[in-house]
Design an enzyme around this catalytic site. Sequence first.
Site, mmCIF file in Angstrom:
data_model
loop_
_atom_site.group_PDB
_atom_site.id
_atom_site.type_symbol
_atom_site.label_atom_id
_atom_site.label_comp_id
_atom_site.label_asym_id
_atom_site.label_seq_id
_atom_site.Cartn_x
_atom_site.Cartn_y
_atom_site.Cartn_z
ATOM 1 C CB SER A 194 39.266 36.389 52.558
ATOM 2 O OG SER A 194 38.157 35.488 52.803
ATOM 3 C CG ASP A 408 34.735 35.251 46.322
ATOM 4 O OD1 ASP A 408 34.802 34.169 46.897
ATOM 5 O OD2 ASP A 408 35.441 36.134 46.547
ATOM 6 C CG HIS A 437 38.435 34.052 48.128
ATOM 7 N ND1 HIS A 437 37.171 34.700 48.356
ATOM 8 C CD2 HIS A 437 38.984 33.938 49.062
ATOM 9 C CE1 HIS A 437 37.416 35.171 49.765
ATOM 10 N NE2 HIS A 437 38.589 34.612 50.091
#
Length: 490
Positions: A194, A408, A437
């Site tokens: 991320s 995502d 994710h």
Amino acid sequence: MALAAIVIPAPAASAKSTVDWGQCPNDIPTAFLQCAAVEVPLDYQHPDGKKISIEVSRVPSTEPAKRRGVLLFNPGGPGGLGLTFPLELAQAGLPANLLAEYDLIGFDPRGVDHSSPVSCELKPEQFYTIVPKYAHNPAEVTKAAESGKQISRQCASAASSAVLPYISTANTARDMDRIRAALGEPKISYFGLSYGTYLGGVYATLFPDRTDRIVLDSVLGPDGYDITASRRFAEGMQDRFPDFAKWSAARNSSYGLGATPAEVTANYFQLADKLDRHPAGGFDGSLFRSATHSLIYQTSAFPRLAQLWQTFLANQEPPADSLPSTGGPIQSQIATMLSVVCGDHAWPRLISTYQRNVVQDRAAYPLLGGATANVWPCASWPTRPIEPPVEFSDQGPSNLLLVQNTRDPATPLVGALETREAFGERARMVTVDQGGHGVGLPSLNSCGFNAVVDYLATGTRPATDKFCAAEANAAPTPQQQQLLDRLRQY
């Protein structure tokens, strides 16, 4: 591409490690980690000035004779807790060859928890307004701007206010290189998830010759967390939500959320509108939308989300643990997050910009666009960025592997494609046909996970960009689910 940031050389790696490993802080309840402090400059433009401490952790190689080097991790954020992340990954199912080849290295980034923590001294109720509320009209944008301005004032008047301008992605990348040098390593390998993909990209740009094998999982665009990334959360929600709607419709007899995906989607809007008018159990419509977005990060959280919806449909109070946590190191995490998001880039100051964006995104992405296009505290942040943002460079070794889901909810595919283009031939990308994710974590998609493991363990990277088909995955183990639950906050 040109490098627009100030590049400050770090010292060359020492002949051997100077890190003095010992016990971890008392609130890290494990005997399997070793910890140490590494001293770094607060301001790299004045490296002989004030110093701060970065807390680092290690899971040593299980077979020192096979040890290749060190593998650093960042779980995301900005502001994610990093000390226990390597151990959590190992316990969740990292294969034995990775545990043998690397010392797994975690760290709390500067400003977070054990690494010279900062604070904006916020009240618990303010934690829910960092990401702005859903705005239905221009007046609600103005109201969000006032709330953000108050948060900015508190950050500016807090005891750690003088430190906040130096809590940035570029400085955290420089800290990583100081960690590398203290460990006595000429190069580091890295796994970032991320926001950690942007941090890894910045490191690979500032220090290309000090990178070994770099994996970026669930990839932000090349500008990190700027206003565009904020608005893209709504695009990610729009991409991902149909997976939950389809899942729920197939289980309507169990949850009663709708017999078709269209009915489930209609119930989402009805519940959000109902909670806008009559909040329940601490949830208003904005928090309901935010909780739904968070709980679609992983398919394994769908049952929990469906149960939360059930309580609202039945006019019941949700469980107390449904609300986000306001305890632990949350003050340092939020202050760090704001410092990075507001300090890496200069955000627009005019409220009319956000009012215009809200109108656009509410129409384009009705599930969440009225919130993610709204005003962050960055619009009134007390300081401007201390240096230009780092521009990703295609100059350097070809050793980056990007892995990305097609749907995502946090880092949509469009940003990953932009980062892939920015790095050019330095990168390869594995795209996985699934929602959620995270790709290179145990229990998710075996094709994506194996691509990550193969690269880190053997250096084998796809010769060209690769596509992985959707898979029906087994339920995660308790350890894997615990890790996935923690990562939802990042």
